[in-house]
Design an enzyme around this catalytic site. Structure first.
Site, PDB file in Angstrom:
ATOM      1  N   LYS A 192      61.947  53.950  46.805  1.00  0.00           N
ATOM      2  CA  LYS A 192      62.095  54.992  47.825  1.00  0.00           C
ATOM      3  C   LYS A 192      63.175  55.959  47.352  1.00  0.00           C
ATOM      4  O   LYS A 192      64.361  55.672  47.433  1.00  0.00           O
ATOM      5  CB  LYS A 192      62.490  54.363  49.163  1.00  0.00           C
ATOM      6  CG  LYS A 192      62.043  55.174  50.411  1.00  0.00           C
ATOM      7  CD  LYS A 192      62.725  56.507  50.579  1.00  0.00           C
ATOM      8  CE  LYS A 192      64.141  56.377  51.094  1.00  0.00           C
ATOM      9  NZ  LYS A 192      64.761  57.741  51.320  1.00  0.00           N
ATOM     10  N   GLU A 247      75.692  50.161  44.780  1.00  0.00           N
ATOM     11  CA  GLU A 247      76.631  51.048  44.097  1.00  0.00           C
ATOM     12  C   GLU A 247      76.927  52.179  45.077  1.00  0.00           C
ATOM     13  O   GLU A 247      76.066  53.024  45.338  1.00  0.00           O
ATOM     14  CB  GLU A 247      76.044  51.602  42.799  1.00  0.00           C
ATOM     15  CG  GLU A 247      77.019  52.475  42.036  1.00  0.00           C
ATOM     16  CD  GLU A 247      76.361  53.297  40.958  1.00  0.00           C
ATOM     17  OE1 GLU A 247      76.834  54.429  40.729  1.00  0.00           O
ATOM     18  OE2 GLU A 247      75.376  52.841  40.369  1.00  0.00           O
ATOM     19  N   CYS A 251      79.297  59.463  41.529  1.00  0.00           N
ATOM     20  CA  CYS A 251      80.125  58.424  42.141  1.00  0.00           C
ATOM     21  C   CYS A 251      81.359  58.110  41.312  1.00  0.00           C
ATOM     22  O   CYS A 251      82.377  57.685  41.851  1.00  0.00           O
ATOM     23  CB  CYS A 251      79.304  57.163  42.362  1.00  0.00           C
ATOM     24  SG  CYS A 251      78.538  56.529  40.853  1.00  0.00           S
ATOM     25  N   GLU A 263      85.573  60.730  50.442  1.00  0.00           N
ATOM     26  CA  GLU A 263      84.747  61.150  49.315  1.00  0.00           C
ATOM     27  C   GLU A 263      84.098  62.502  49.635  1.00  0.00           C
ATOM     28  O   GLU A 263      83.210  62.596  50.479  1.00  0.00           O
ATOM     29  CB  GLU A 263      83.665  60.110  49.015  1.00  0.00           C
ATOM     30  CG  GLU A 263      82.865  60.444  47.777  1.00  0.00           C
ATOM     31  CD  GLU A 263      81.815  59.395  47.446  1.00  0.00           C
ATOM     32  OE1 GLU A 263      81.618  59.098  46.262  1.00  0.00           O
ATOM     33  OE2 GLU A 263      81.188  58.881  48.396  1.00  0.00           O
TER      34      GLU A 263
END
Length: 524
Positions: free
Chosen positions: A199, A274, A308, A405
Protein backbone atom coordinates in the site's frame (compact mmCIF):
# COMPACT_ATOMS: atom_id res chain seq x y z
CA UNK A 1 24.80 31.24 -21.23
CA UNK A 2 27.64 28.93 -20.23
CA UNK A 3 28.10 25.48 -21.73
CA UNK A 4 27.04 23.87 -18.47
CA UNK A 5 23.91 26.02 -18.34
CA UNK A 6 23.07 25.09 -21.93
CA UNK A 7 23.58 21.41 -21.16
CA UNK A 8 21.37 21.71 -18.08
CA UNK A 9 18.67 23.46 -20.08
CA UNK A 10 18.79 20.82 -22.81
CA UNK A 11 18.62 18.01 -20.25
CA UNK A 12 15.71 19.69 -18.49
CA UNK A 13 13.82 19.96 -21.78
CA UNK A 14 14.52 16.30 -22.53
CA UNK A 15 13.20 15.37 -19.09
CA UNK A 16 10.07 17.45 -19.63
CA UNK A 17 9.51 15.81 -23.02
CA UNK A 18 9.82 12.36 -21.43
CA UNK A 19 7.55 13.40 -18.57
CA UNK A 20 4.87 14.46 -21.06
CA UNK A 21 5.21 11.20 -22.97
CA UNK A 22 4.83 9.26 -19.74
CA UNK A 23 1.81 11.31 -18.72
CA UNK A 24 0.18 10.55 -22.06
CA UNK A 25 1.10 6.86 -22.12
CA UNK A 26 1.10 5.82 -18.46
CA UNK A 27 -0.96 8.31 -16.45
CA UNK A 28 -3.72 9.32 -18.84
CA UNK A 29 -5.82 6.26 -18.11
CA UNK A 30 -5.17 6.37 -14.38
CA UNK A 31 -3.43 4.11 -11.86
CA UNK A 32 -5.04 0.77 -11.03
CA UNK A 33 -4.52 -1.93 -8.43
CA UNK A 34 -2.40 -4.99 -9.24
CA UNK A 35 -3.95 -8.05 -7.59
CA UNK A 36 -3.28 -11.70 -8.35
CA UNK A 37 -1.26 -10.80 -11.42
CA UNK A 38 -4.00 -8.63 -12.95
CA UNK A 39 -4.51 -4.88 -13.27
CA UNK A 40 -7.92 -4.14 -11.81
CA UNK A 41 -10.11 -1.23 -10.74
CA UNK A 42 -11.29 -0.91 -7.17
CA UNK A 43 -14.35 -3.03 -6.46
CA UNK A 44 -16.25 0.03 -5.29
CA UNK A 45 -15.22 1.95 -8.39
CA UNK A 46 -13.90 4.93 -6.42
CA UNK A 47 -10.88 7.01 -7.43
CA UNK A 48 -8.92 9.95 -6.08
CA UNK A 49 -6.73 12.51 -7.83
CA UNK A 50 -3.01 12.97 -7.43
CA UNK A 51 -1.37 16.27 -8.33
CA UNK A 52 1.95 17.70 -9.44
CA UNK A 53 3.75 19.46 -6.57
CA UNK A 54 5.25 21.92 -9.04
CA UNK A 55 1.95 23.72 -9.58
CA UNK A 56 -0.62 21.43 -7.88
CA UNK A 57 -2.31 20.69 -11.20
CA UNK A 58 -3.95 17.34 -11.93
CA UNK A 59 -1.56 14.47 -12.58
CA UNK A 60 -3.59 11.24 -12.59
CA UNK A 61 -6.65 9.45 -11.29
CA UNK A 62 -5.86 6.66 -8.83
CA UNK A 63 -8.00 3.68 -7.83
CA UNK A 64 -9.12 4.11 -4.23
CA UNK A 65 -8.83 0.79 -2.46
CA UNK A 66 -10.99 -0.29 0.44
CA UNK A 67 -11.45 -3.36 2.64
CA UNK A 68 -12.79 -5.47 -0.25
CA UNK A 69 -9.72 -4.74 -2.39
CA UNK A 70 -7.37 -5.49 0.50
CA UNK A 71 -9.23 -8.73 1.18
CA UNK A 72 -8.84 -9.77 -2.44
CA UNK A 73 -5.13 -8.89 -2.41
CA UNK A 74 -4.51 -10.67 0.89
CA UNK A 75 -6.27 -13.75 -0.47
CA UNK A 76 -4.11 -13.68 -3.59
CA UNK A 77 -0.97 -13.30 -1.48
CA UNK A 78 -2.04 -16.17 0.79
CA UNK A 79 -2.68 -18.48 -2.15
CA UNK A 80 0.58 -17.56 -3.88
CA UNK A 81 2.53 -18.09 -0.65
CA UNK A 82 1.76 -21.81 -0.70
CA UNK A 83 3.95 -22.20 -3.81
CA UNK A 84 6.36 -19.23 -3.54
CA UNK A 85 7.60 -20.48 -0.16
CA UNK A 86 8.72 -23.70 -1.89
CA UNK A 87 10.55 -21.96 -4.74
CA UNK A 88 14.29 -22.47 -4.29
CA UNK A 89 16.49 -19.62 -3.19
CA UNK A 90 18.45 -20.02 -6.41
CA UNK A 91 15.32 -19.48 -8.51
CA UNK A 92 14.24 -16.50 -6.41
CA UNK A 93 17.73 -15.08 -6.97
CA UNK A 94 17.29 -15.29 -10.75
CA UNK A 95 13.94 -13.51 -10.66
CA UNK A 96 15.13 -10.73 -8.35
CA UNK A 97 18.20 -10.13 -10.52
CA UNK A 98 15.88 -9.76 -13.51
CA UNK A 99 13.94 -7.16 -11.52
CA UNK A 100 17.20 -5.28 -10.90
CA UNK A 101 18.10 -5.49 -14.60
CA UNK A 102 14.78 -3.95 -15.59
CA UNK A 103 15.06 -1.20 -12.98
CA UNK A 104 18.44 -0.25 -14.42
CA UNK A 105 17.09 -0.41 -17.97
CA UNK A 106 14.22 1.91 -17.07
CA UNK A 107 16.10 4.11 -14.59
CA UNK A 108 15.52 7.35 -16.52
CA UNK A 109 11.79 6.65 -16.74
CA UNK A 110 11.70 5.89 -13.01
CA UNK A 111 13.63 9.05 -12.13
CA UNK A 112 11.45 11.33 -14.26
CA UNK A 113 8.20 9.85 -12.92
CA UNK A 114 9.47 10.07 -9.35
CA UNK A 115 10.47 13.73 -9.76
CA UNK A 116 7.16 14.54 -11.43
CA UNK A 117 5.19 12.85 -8.67
CA UNK A 118 7.14 13.91 -5.56
CA UNK A 119 8.89 17.16 -6.51
CA UNK A 120 12.30 15.71 -5.67
CA UNK A 121 15.19 17.00 -7.76
CA UNK A 122 16.04 14.71 -10.68
CA UNK A 123 19.71 14.66 -9.65
CA UNK A 124 18.76 12.67 -6.54
CA UNK A 125 16.06 10.53 -8.15
CA UNK A 126 18.56 9.10 -10.63
CA UNK A 127 20.57 7.72 -7.72
CA UNK A 128 17.38 6.57 -6.00
CA UNK A 129 16.55 4.39 -9.01
CA UNK A 130 20.08 2.96 -8.95
CA UNK A 131 19.72 2.20 -5.25
CA UNK A 132 16.46 0.39 -5.96
CA UNK A 133 18.29 -1.95 -8.34
CA UNK A 134 21.07 -2.37 -5.78
CA UNK A 135 18.53 -3.36 -3.11
CA UNK A 136 17.15 -6.12 -5.34
CA UNK A 137 20.62 -7.39 -6.27
CA UNK A 138 21.75 -7.41 -2.65
CA UNK A 139 18.83 -9.54 -1.49
CA UNK A 140 18.79 -11.65 -4.64
CA UNK A 141 22.27 -12.86 -3.75
CA UNK A 142 21.16 -13.65 -0.20
CA UNK A 143 18.04 -15.56 -1.18
CA UNK A 144 19.76 -18.99 -1.44
CA UNK A 145 20.98 -18.73 2.16
CA UNK A 146 17.90 -17.02 3.60
CA UNK A 147 16.72 -20.21 5.33
CA UNK A 148 20.11 -21.04 6.83
CA UNK A 149 20.31 -21.28 10.59
CA UNK A 150 22.83 -22.45 13.16
CA UNK A 151 24.21 -25.68 14.53
CA UNK A 152 23.69 -25.71 18.30
CA UNK A 153 24.97 -29.02 19.73
CA UNK A 154 24.14 -29.98 23.31
CA UNK A 155 24.83 -33.07 25.47
CA UNK A 156 22.89 -35.94 23.92
CA UNK A 157 21.40 -33.81 21.13
CA UNK A 158 22.10 -32.20 17.84
CA UNK A 159 20.18 -28.92 17.69
CA UNK A 160 19.94 -26.97 14.51
CA UNK A 161 17.84 -24.00 13.52
CA UNK A 162 16.29 -23.04 10.21
CA UNK A 163 14.44 -19.96 9.04
CA UNK A 164 11.13 -20.11 7.22
CA UNK A 165 9.16 -17.26 5.61
CA UNK A 166 6.51 -15.85 7.92
CA UNK A 167 3.80 -15.65 5.25
CA UNK A 168 2.00 -12.85 3.41
CA UNK A 169 3.18 -9.44 4.64
CA UNK A 170 1.89 -5.91 4.29
CA UNK A 171 4.27 -3.18 3.17
CA UNK A 172 3.19 0.43 3.70
CA UNK A 173 5.59 2.96 2.19
CA UNK A 174 5.91 6.75 2.54
CA UNK A 175 5.68 9.58 0.04
CA UNK A 176 9.35 10.60 0.15
CA UNK A 177 11.60 8.71 -2.31
CA UNK A 178 8.84 6.07 -2.58
CA UNK A 179 10.44 3.92 -5.30
CA UNK A 180 13.71 3.33 -3.45
CA UNK A 181 12.02 2.80 -0.09
CA UNK A 182 9.56 0.34 -1.63
CA UNK A 183 12.43 -1.77 -2.97
CA UNK A 184 14.13 -1.56 0.44
CA UNK A 185 11.14 -3.35 1.99
CA UNK A 186 9.86 -5.56 -0.83
CA UNK A 187 13.16 -7.06 -2.02
CA UNK A 188 14.06 -8.80 1.28
CA UNK A 189 10.48 -9.98 1.75
CA UNK A 190 10.52 -11.69 -1.64
CA UNK A 191 14.03 -13.07 -1.11
CA UNK A 192 12.86 -14.59 2.18
CA UNK A 193 9.97 -16.36 0.45
CA UNK A 194 7.17 -14.09 1.64
CA UNK A 195 4.41 -12.70 -0.53
CA UNK A 196 3.50 -9.02 -0.40
CA UNK A 197 0.55 -6.65 -0.36
CA UNK A 198 1.92 -3.15 -0.96
CA UNK A 199 0.00 0.00 0.00
CA UNK A 200 1.92 3.09 -1.20
CA UNK A 201 1.36 6.60 0.12
CA UNK A 202 -1.55 8.37 -1.51
CA UNK A 203 0.51 11.55 -2.06
CA UNK A 204 3.01 9.81 -4.36
CA UNK A 205 1.47 6.67 -5.88
CA UNK A 206 2.96 6.73 -9.38
CA UNK A 207 6.21 4.78 -9.09
CA UNK A 208 4.58 1.91 -7.18
CA UNK A 209 2.68 1.08 -10.36
CA UNK A 210 5.91 1.05 -12.34
CA UNK A 211 7.61 -1.24 -9.79
CA UNK A 212 4.69 -3.70 -9.96
CA UNK A 213 4.92 -3.67 -13.73
CA UNK A 214 8.67 -4.36 -13.63
CA UNK A 215 8.33 -7.27 -11.19
CA UNK A 216 5.59 -8.80 -13.33
CA UNK A 217 7.74 -8.48 -16.44
CA UNK A 218 10.65 -10.10 -14.58
CA UNK A 219 8.57 -13.24 -14.08
CA UNK A 220 7.40 -12.94 -10.49
CA UNK A 221 4.53 -15.45 -10.18
CA UNK A 222 0.99 -14.13 -9.96
CA UNK A 223 -0.09 -13.10 -6.49
CA UNK A 224 3.41 -12.94 -5.05
CA UNK A 225 3.30 -9.14 -5.23
CA UNK A 226 0.04 -7.22 -5.01
CA UNK A 227 -0.52 -3.46 -5.09
CA UNK A 228 -3.51 -1.66 -3.60
CA UNK A 229 -3.70 2.14 -3.70
CA UNK A 230 -5.72 4.08 -1.18
CA UNK A 231 -5.82 6.03 2.05
CA UNK A 232 -4.43 5.01 5.40
CA UNK A 233 -7.75 5.17 7.25
CA UNK A 234 -9.38 2.72 4.80
CA UNK A 235 -6.99 0.58 2.74
CA UNK A 236 -4.14 0.92 5.23
CA UNK A 237 -6.31 0.07 8.23
CA UNK A 238 -7.81 -2.92 6.45
CA UNK A 239 -4.33 -4.20 5.62
CA UNK A 240 -3.04 -3.89 9.18
CA UNK A 241 -6.13 -5.68 10.55
CA UNK A 242 -6.40 -8.47 7.97
CA UNK A 243 -5.98 -11.95 9.52
CA UNK A 244 -4.10 -13.39 6.53
CA UNK A 245 -1.37 -10.73 6.77
CA UNK A 246 1.26 -11.93 9.23
CA UNK A 247 3.44 -8.82 9.50
CA UNK A 248 3.46 -5.13 8.66
CA UNK A 249 6.53 -3.23 7.50
CA UNK A 250 5.86 0.49 7.70
CA UNK A 251 7.90 3.60 6.95
CA UNK A 252 6.36 6.88 7.96
CA UNK A 253 5.27 9.18 10.73
CA UNK A 254 5.44 8.12 14.39
CA UNK A 255 1.75 8.70 15.21
CA UNK A 256 0.71 6.52 12.27
CA UNK A 257 3.02 3.79 13.56
CA UNK A 258 1.16 3.86 16.88
CA UNK A 259 -2.16 3.47 15.06
CA UNK A 260 -0.82 0.51 13.07
CA UNK A 261 0.39 -1.22 16.23
CA UNK A 262 -3.06 -0.88 17.79
CA UNK A 263 -4.82 -2.04 14.63
CA UNK A 264 -2.65 -5.14 14.36
CA UNK A 265 -2.97 -6.13 18.01
CA UNK A 266 -6.01 -8.38 17.66
CA UNK A 267 -4.27 -10.53 15.04
CA UNK A 268 -0.89 -10.35 16.83
CA UNK A 269 0.83 -8.77 13.85
CA UNK A 270 4.59 -8.62 13.85
CA UNK A 271 5.57 -5.02 13.07
CA UNK A 272 8.65 -3.27 11.77
CA UNK A 273 8.59 0.53 11.99
CA UNK A 274 10.94 3.11 10.56
CA UNK A 275 9.48 6.30 11.97
CA UNK A 276 10.33 9.95 12.52
CA UNK A 277 13.53 11.64 13.53
CA UNK A 278 14.94 14.89 14.86
CA UNK A 279 18.50 13.87 14.23
CA UNK A 280 21.42 15.85 15.67
CA UNK A 281 24.67 16.62 13.91
CA UNK A 282 27.21 17.61 16.58
CA UNK A 283 30.16 19.77 15.52
CA UNK A 284 33.08 20.15 17.95
CA UNK A 285 35.63 22.90 17.51
CA UNK A 286 38.42 20.42 16.73
CA UNK A 287 36.60 18.99 13.70
CA UNK A 288 37.49 19.41 10.04
CA UNK A 289 35.07 22.31 9.73
CA UNK A 290 35.08 22.49 5.92
CA UNK A 291 34.04 18.86 5.61
CA UNK A 292 31.58 19.24 8.46
CA UNK A 293 30.00 22.22 6.70
CA UNK A 294 29.54 20.22 3.49
CA UNK A 295 27.93 17.36 5.41
CA UNK A 296 25.64 19.58 7.48
CA UNK A 297 24.34 21.41 4.40
CA UNK A 298 23.91 18.22 2.40
CA UNK A 299 22.13 16.24 5.11
CA UNK A 300 19.39 18.83 5.66
CA UNK A 301 18.91 20.48 2.28
CA UNK A 302 19.22 17.51 -0.08
CA UNK A 303 16.04 15.61 -0.95
CA UNK A 304 14.07 18.75 0.00
CA UNK A 305 14.80 17.92 3.64
CA UNK A 306 12.10 15.27 3.30
CA UNK A 307 13.99 12.30 4.69
CA UNK A 308 13.93 10.53 8.02
CA UNK A 309 17.72 10.57 8.50
CA UNK A 310 18.18 14.28 7.77
CA UNK A 311 20.26 16.11 10.39
CA UNK A 312 17.68 18.75 11.24
CA UNK A 313 19.39 19.93 14.45
CA UNK A 314 22.98 21.16 14.28
CA UNK A 315 24.66 21.41 17.69
CA UNK A 316 27.75 23.61 17.42
CA UNK A 317 30.40 24.26 20.08
CA UNK A 318 29.92 27.83 21.26
CA UNK A 319 33.39 29.09 20.27
CA UNK A 320 32.71 28.42 16.57
CA UNK A 321 28.91 28.87 16.59
CA UNK A 322 28.68 32.32 15.01
CA UNK A 323 31.17 31.66 12.22
CA UNK A 324 29.83 28.20 11.41
CA UNK A 325 26.19 29.32 11.26
CA UNK A 326 27.22 32.28 9.07
CA UNK A 327 28.73 29.82 6.57
CA UNK A 328 25.64 27.60 6.66
CA UNK A 329 23.47 30.64 5.91
CA UNK A 330 25.70 31.60 2.97
CA UNK A 331 25.48 28.12 1.51
CA UNK A 332 21.71 27.91 2.07
CA UNK A 333 21.20 31.23 0.29
CA UNK A 334 23.09 29.86 -2.71
CA UNK A 335 21.06 26.65 -3.10
CA UNK A 336 19.14 26.47 -6.37
CA UNK A 337 15.39 26.04 -5.84
CA UNK A 338 13.21 25.33 -8.85
CA UNK A 339 12.12 22.92 -11.55
CA UNK A 340 12.73 19.38 -10.24
CA UNK A 341 13.34 18.07 -13.77
CA UNK A 342 16.26 20.47 -14.30
CA UNK A 343 19.58 18.76 -13.41
CA UNK A 344 20.83 22.08 -12.01
CA UNK A 345 18.06 22.21 -9.39
CA UNK A 346 19.06 21.26 -5.86
CA UNK A 347 15.68 21.66 -4.11
CA UNK A 348 12.30 21.13 -5.74
CA UNK A 349 8.79 21.70 -4.40
CA UNK A 350 7.52 19.97 -1.27
CA UNK A 351 5.32 16.99 -2.00
CA UNK A 352 1.84 18.31 -1.13
CA UNK A 353 0.11 21.61 -0.20
CA UNK A 354 -0.77 20.24 3.23
CA UNK A 355 2.87 19.44 3.95
CA UNK A 356 3.91 22.79 2.49
CA UNK A 357 1.63 24.57 4.96
CA UNK A 358 3.02 22.51 7.82
CA UNK A 359 6.61 23.46 6.99
CA UNK A 360 5.67 27.11 6.49
CA UNK A 361 3.96 27.20 9.90
CA UNK A 362 7.30 26.71 11.67
CA UNK A 363 8.57 30.06 10.45
CA UNK A 364 6.06 31.89 12.65
CA UNK A 365 6.69 29.44 15.50
CA UNK A 366 10.41 30.20 15.35
CA UNK A 367 9.76 33.93 15.66
CA UNK A 368 7.26 33.44 18.48
CA UNK A 369 9.76 31.32 20.43
CA UNK A 370 12.51 33.90 20.05
CA UNK A 371 14.72 32.23 17.43
CA UNK A 372 16.21 34.15 14.50
CA UNK A 373 15.57 33.27 10.88
CA UNK A 374 19.12 33.69 9.61
CA UNK A 375 18.21 32.56 6.10
CA UNK A 376 15.07 31.56 4.21
CA UNK A 377 11.79 31.34 6.06
CA UNK A 378 9.74 32.24 2.97
CA UNK A 379 8.03 30.54 0.06
CA UNK A 380 9.48 30.73 -3.43
CA UNK A 381 7.17 31.89 -6.22
CA UNK A 382 3.43 32.34 -6.23
CA UNK A 383 2.41 28.79 -7.14
CA UNK A 384 3.54 25.32 -6.23
CA UNK A 385 5.04 24.15 -2.96
CA UNK A 386 8.46 25.79 -3.08
CA UNK A 387 10.25 26.88 0.12
CA UNK A 388 13.58 28.65 0.58
CA UNK A 389 16.19 26.61 2.46
CA UNK A 390 15.93 27.89 6.02
CA UNK A 391 18.26 28.27 8.99
CA UNK A 392 17.12 29.08 12.53
CA UNK A 393 19.78 30.46 14.88
CA UNK A 394 19.66 31.55 18.50
CA UNK A 395 17.56 28.47 19.23
CA UNK A 396 17.11 26.49 22.43
CA UNK A 397 16.51 22.77 22.62
CA UNK A 398 13.10 23.23 24.31
CA UNK A 399 11.66 25.11 21.32
CA UNK A 400 9.20 23.42 18.99
CA UNK A 401 11.61 23.97 16.11
CA UNK A 402 14.15 21.83 18.01
CA UNK A 403 11.76 19.13 19.22
CA UNK A 404 9.32 18.48 16.38
CA UNK A 405 10.01 16.82 13.04
CA UNK A 406 9.50 19.54 10.42
CA UNK A 407 10.51 17.27 7.50
CA UNK A 408 11.55 20.04 5.16
CA UNK A 409 14.64 22.07 4.23
CA UNK A 410 14.77 23.66 7.68
CA UNK A 411 17.74 23.53 10.06
CA UNK A 412 17.81 24.54 13.73
CA UNK A 413 21.22 25.60 15.10
CA UNK A 414 21.88 25.28 18.84
CA UNK A 415 25.14 26.12 20.67
CA UNK A 416 26.73 23.88 23.30
CA UNK A 417 29.53 24.35 25.84
CA UNK A 418 31.25 20.99 26.18
CA UNK A 419 30.85 17.27 25.53
CA UNK A 420 28.46 16.66 28.41
CA UNK A 421 26.27 19.58 27.32
CA UNK A 422 26.27 18.37 23.73
CA UNK A 423 25.27 14.83 24.68
CA UNK A 424 22.45 16.05 26.92
CA UNK A 425 21.09 18.26 24.13
CA UNK A 426 21.43 15.53 21.50
CA UNK A 427 19.47 13.03 23.59
CA UNK A 428 16.81 15.46 24.82
CA UNK A 429 14.20 14.61 22.16
CA UNK A 430 11.67 11.80 21.84
CA UNK A 431 13.31 10.51 18.68
CA UNK A 432 16.42 8.39 18.19
CA UNK A 433 16.91 7.42 14.57
CA UNK A 434 20.31 8.77 13.50
CA UNK A 435 23.13 10.94 14.80
CA UNK A 436 26.18 12.57 13.24
CA UNK A 437 29.35 13.54 15.04
CA UNK A 438 32.26 15.71 13.88
CA UNK A 439 35.46 15.63 15.93
CA UNK A 440 39.12 14.66 15.49
CA UNK A 441 39.34 13.32 19.05
CA UNK A 442 39.04 9.57 18.49
CA UNK A 443 38.45 8.80 22.16
CA UNK A 444 35.65 11.34 22.38
CA UNK A 445 34.17 10.01 19.14
CA UNK A 446 33.76 6.52 20.58
CA UNK A 447 32.62 7.76 23.98
CA UNK A 448 30.04 10.13 22.50
CA UNK A 449 28.75 7.54 20.01
CA UNK A 450 28.21 5.05 22.86
CA UNK A 451 26.23 7.63 24.82
CA UNK A 452 24.11 8.94 21.94
CA UNK A 453 20.55 7.57 21.92
CA UNK A 454 20.22 6.67 18.27
CA UNK A 455 20.09 3.52 16.19
CA UNK A 456 22.65 4.72 13.64
CA UNK A 457 25.61 7.03 14.12
CA UNK A 458 28.08 8.39 11.59
CA UNK A 459 31.38 9.89 12.76
CA UNK A 460 33.00 12.47 10.47
CA UNK A 461 30.59 11.59 7.67
CA UNK A 462 27.17 12.23 6.29
CA UNK A 463 24.73 9.30 5.91
CA UNK A 464 26.56 6.73 3.79
CA UNK A 465 24.57 3.50 3.65
CA UNK A 466 26.22 0.09 3.56
CA UNK A 467 23.53 -2.50 2.93
CA UNK A 468 24.77 -5.28 5.26
CA UNK A 469 24.60 -2.98 8.31
CA UNK A 470 21.52 -2.61 10.54
CA UNK A 471 19.20 0.31 9.76
CA UNK A 472 16.65 1.52 12.31
CA UNK A 473 16.01 3.67 15.34
CA UNK A 474 15.27 3.72 19.05
CA UNK A 475 12.70 5.56 21.20
CA UNK A 476 9.94 7.04 19.00
CA UNK A 477 11.93 6.45 15.83
CA UNK A 478 11.03 2.85 15.32
CA UNK A 479 11.06 -0.84 16.08
CA UNK A 480 13.36 -3.38 14.45
CA UNK A 481 16.17 -3.23 11.93
CA UNK A 482 16.51 -3.47 8.16
CA UNK A 483 19.64 -4.35 6.23
CA UNK A 484 21.59 -7.54 5.68
CA UNK A 485 20.27 -10.55 7.58
CA UNK A 486 18.47 -8.21 9.98
CA UNK A 487 15.65 -7.99 7.42
CA UNK A 488 15.34 -11.79 7.34
CA UNK A 489 14.90 -11.80 11.10
CA UNK A 490 11.69 -9.84 10.52
CA UNK A 491 10.35 -11.61 7.43
CA UNK A 492 11.15 -15.13 8.66
CA UNK A 493 10.42 -17.37 11.62
CA UNK A 494 13.29 -19.19 13.31
CA UNK A 495 12.59 -22.86 14.09
CA UNK A 496 14.75 -25.08 16.28
CA UNK A 497 14.95 -28.82 15.61
CA UNK A 498 16.41 -31.11 18.31
CA UNK A 499 17.63 -34.61 17.32
CA UNK A 500 18.37 -37.02 20.15
CA UNK A 501 21.55 -39.09 19.94
CA UNK A 502 19.86 -41.75 22.09
CA UNK A 503 22.11 -41.22 25.10
CA UNK A 504 19.89 -39.28 27.43
CA UNK A 505 17.43 -40.84 29.85
CA UNK A 506 13.80 -39.83 29.91
CA UNK A 507 12.04 -39.78 33.28
CA UNK A 508 9.53 -42.65 33.55
CA UNK A 509 6.10 -42.24 35.00
CA UNK A 510 3.47 -44.89 35.74
CA UNK A 511 5.72 -47.96 35.72
CA UNK A 512 5.62 -49.02 39.41
CA UNK A 513 2.97 -50.79 41.55
CA UNK A 514 -0.06 -48.55 41.75
CA UNK A 515 -0.71 -47.50 45.38
CA UNK A 516 -3.74 -48.98 47.10
CA UNK A 517 -6.69 -46.66 47.19
CA UNK A 518 -8.25 -46.45 50.62
CA UNK A 519 -11.79 -47.76 50.86
CA UNK A 520 -14.47 -45.59 52.28
CA UNK A 521 -15.80 -46.48 55.65
CA UNK A 522 -19.32 -47.84 55.69
CA UNK A 523 -21.87 -45.18 56.14
CA UNK A 524 -19.63 -42.47 54.84
Amino acid sequence: MTKSAVASSDAAQANHDLAQQLRDSRLKNGLRHFIGGEWVDGQAGKTFDTHSPVDNTFLAKVAEGDASDIDRAAGAAHEAFQTWREVSGAERRKILHRVADLIEKRSQEIAVLESTDTGQAIRFMKSAAARGAENFRFYADRAPAAQDGQSLPAPGFINYSIRQPIGPVGVITPWNTPFMLSTWKIAPALAAGCTVVHKPAEWSPVSATLLAEIMDEAGLPKGVHNLVHGFGESAGKSLTEHPLIKAIAFVGETTTGSHIMRQGADTLKRVHFELGGKNPVVVFDDADLDKALDAVVFMIYSLNGERCTSSSRVLIQDGIYDEFTRKIAERAANIRVGDPLDPATEIGPLVHPRHFEKVMSYFDKAKEEGATIAEGGVRVGESGNFVRPTLFTGARNDMQIAQEEIFGPVLTAIPFKDEADALALANDVKYGLAGYLWTNDVTRAHRFAHGLEAGMIWVNSENVRWLPTPFGGVKNSGIGRDGGDYSFEFYMETKNIAISLGTHKTARLGVGQAPAVGKKEAGE
